[in-house]
Motif scaffolding. Sequence first.
Motif, mmCIF file in Angstrom:
data_model
loop_
_atom_site.group_PDB
_atom_site.id
_atom_site.type_symbol
_atom_site.label_atom_id
_atom_site.label_comp_id
_atom_site.label_asym_id
_atom_site.label_seq_id
_atom_site.Cartn_x
_atom_site.Cartn_y
_atom_site.Cartn_z
ATOM 1 N N ASP A 1 0.851 -1.181 0.000
ATOM 2 C CA ASP A 1 0.000 0.000 0.000
ATOM 3 C C ASP A 1 0.893 1.239 0.000
ATOM 4 O O ASP A 1 2.022 1.203 0.523
ATOM 5 N N LEU A 2 0.421 2.324 -0.559
ATOM 6 C CA LEU A 2 1.227 3.539 -0.625
ATOM 7 C C LEU A 2 1.697 4.002 0.747
ATOM 8 O O LEU A 2 2.742 4.633 0.874
ATOM 9 N N SER A 3 0.958 3.679 1.789
ATOM 10 C CA SER A 3 1.284 4.175 3.126
ATOM 11 C C SER A 3 2.206 3.260 3.933
ATOM 12 O O SER A 3 2.592 3.612 5.040
ATOM 13 N N VAL A 4 2.584 2.098 3.379
ATOM 14 C CA VAL A 4 3.349 1.114 4.146
ATOM 15 C C VAL A 4 4.673 0.800 3.452
ATOM 16 O O VAL A 4 4.692 0.339 2.312
ATOM 17 N N GLY A 5 5.772 1.033 4.168
ATOM 18 C CA GLY A 5 7.096 0.752 3.631
ATOM 19 C C GLY A 5 7.403 -0.728 3.580
ATOM 20 O O GLY A 5 6.861 -1.518 4.346
ATOM 21 N N ARG A 6 8.295 -1.092 2.676
ATOM 22 C CA ARG A 6 8.715 -2.493 2.548
ATOM 23 C C ARG A 6 9.975 -2.732 3.353
ATOM 24 O O ARG A 6 10.608 -1.801 3.831
ATOM 25 N N ASN A 7 10.396 -3.973 3.433
ATOM 26 C CA ASN A 7 11.548 -4.377 4.225
ATOM 27 C C ASN A 7 12.679 -4.815 3.290
ATOM 28 O O ASN A 7 12.628 -5.926 2.750
ATOM 29 N N PRO A 8 13.716 -4.006 3.100
ATOM 30 C CA PRO A 8 14.821 -4.396 2.219
ATOM 31 C C PRO A 8 15.533 -5.680 2.666
ATOM 32 O O PRO A 8 16.039 -6.425 1.826
ATOM 33 N N ASP A 9 15.550 -5.958 3.967
ATOM 34 C CA ASP A 9 16.147 -7.215 4.442
ATOM 35 C C ASP A 9 15.403 -8.424 3.879
ATOM 36 O O ASP A 9 16.016 -9.443 3.554
ATOM 37 N N GLU A 10 14.080 -8.317 3.767
ATOM 38 C CA GLU A 10 13.295 -9.419 3.215
ATOM 39 C C GLU A 10 13.585 -9.596 1.724
ATOM 40 O O GLU A 10 13.602 -10.723 1.222
ATOM 41 N N ILE A 11 13.827 -8.516 1.016
ATOM 42 C CA ILE A 11 14.179 -8.616 -0.404
ATOM 43 C C ILE A 11 15.524 -9.324 -0.548
ATOM 44 O O ILE A 11 15.686 -10.205 -1.408
ATOM 45 N N LEU A 12 16.481 -8.999 0.311
ATOM 46 C CA LEU A 12 17.782 -9.666 0.295
ATOM 47 C C LEU A 12 17.626 -11.151 0.621
ATOM 48 O O LEU A 12 18.224 -12.008 -0.027
ATOM 49 N N ARG A 13 16.805 -11.477 1.618
ATOM 50 C CA ARG A 13 16.575 -12.877 1.993
ATOM 51 C C ARG A 13 15.947 -13.640 0.829
ATOM 52 O O ARG A 13 16.347 -14.757 0.504
ATOM 53 N N THR A 14 14.997 -13.020 0.154
ATOM 54 C CA THR A 14 14.344 -13.662 -0.987
ATOM 55 C C THR A 14 15.330 -13.870 -2.127
ATOM 56 O O THR A 14 15.336 -14.927 -2.771
ATOM 57 N N LEU A 15 16.190 -12.885 -2.392
ATOM 58 C CA LEU A 15 17.227 -13.042 -3.411
ATOM 59 C C LEU A 15 18.124 -14.230 -3.070
ATOM 60 O O LEU A 15 18.426 -15.058 -3.934
ATOM 61 N N ASP A 16 18.548 -14.312 -1.813
ATOM 62 C CA ASP A 16 19.379 -15.448 -1.390
ATOM 63 C C ASP A 16 18.684 -16.777 -1.675
ATOM 64 O O ASP A 16 19.302 -17.716 -2.189
ATOM 65 N N ALA A 17 17.406 -16.866 -1.349
ATOM 66 C CA ALA A 17 16.654 -18.097 -1.572
ATOM 67 C C ALA A 17 16.556 -18.413 -3.063
ATOM 68 O O ALA A 17 16.790 -19.559 -3.480
ATOM 69 N N LEU A 18 16.246 -17.402 -3.883
ATOM 70 C CA LEU A 18 16.159 -17.625 -5.326
ATOM 71 C C LEU A 18 17.487 -18.081 -5.906
ATOM 72 O O LEU A 18 17.527 -18.937 -6.798
ATOM 73 N N GLN A 19 18.573 -17.540 -5.402
ATOM 74 C CA GLN A 19 19.881 -17.879 -5.949
ATOM 75 C C GLN A 19 20.335 -19.296 -5.592
ATOM 76 O O GLN A 19 21.242 -19.818 -6.224
ATOM 77 N N THR A 20 19.692 -19.942 -4.609
ATOM 78 C CA THR A 20 20.052 -21.335 -4.306
ATOM 79 C C THR A 20 19.588 -22.267 -5.405
ATOM 80 O O THR A 20 20.187 -23.324 -5.609
ATOM 81 N N GLY A 21 18.490 -21.914 -6.085
ATOM 82 C CA GLY A 21 17.912 -22.808 -7.072
ATOM 83 C C GLY A 21 17.240 -24.013 -6.428
ATOM 84 O O GLY A 21 16.889 -24.973 -7.100
#
Length: 179
Positions: free
Chosen positions: A142-162
């Motif tokens: 939502d426009l009023s709620v910030g996201r969590n960059p740590d979660e984006i990094l965690r998701t990238l790590d998971a995707l990169q495992t394959g």
Amino acid sequence: MLTVGSKFPAFQLKAVVDNDLSKAFVNISHETNKGQWKIYFFWPKDFTFVCPTEISGFGQLNAEFEKRNAKVYGCSTDSEFVHLAWRKDHKDLNNLPFPMLSDIKHELCKELGILHPVEGVAMRATYIVDPQGMIRFVSVNDLSVGRNPDEILRTLDALQTGELCACSWKKGDDVIKVA
């Protein structure tokens, strides 16, 4: 809205990469940093309140993204000149290590399907794009709620495992092995 499994759209946008006017502006396209993972995050407006908390959060983690062969790009529908002014004005944005893209014509936001239907600005969307240009992760807040960059990094790590990664999996944890 484009989602996981879609090709990230072709684009060419002006970006701010420095506070010095003589080297502040560059052109960035979908071909820039070809062969790397890319994190694209969009915010609604410059000179607002939630957005700089997220932008500085991504800036603080930029070195971690780079260790993972990932390039971070921030983007809004503000002009490159507004980006530069905000970057110079806001102490948390002075030394950003990633480009601030300007989608002033709204072309990329429209193609992604993330232009807010009422406000006419970018939604608070995040994309992880693999080296082949495929969208592997999307989130929209939502426009009023910030996201969590740590979660984006965690998701990238998971995707990169394959591999299969459990809920709340973190880099270094075991992946799921199917017998």
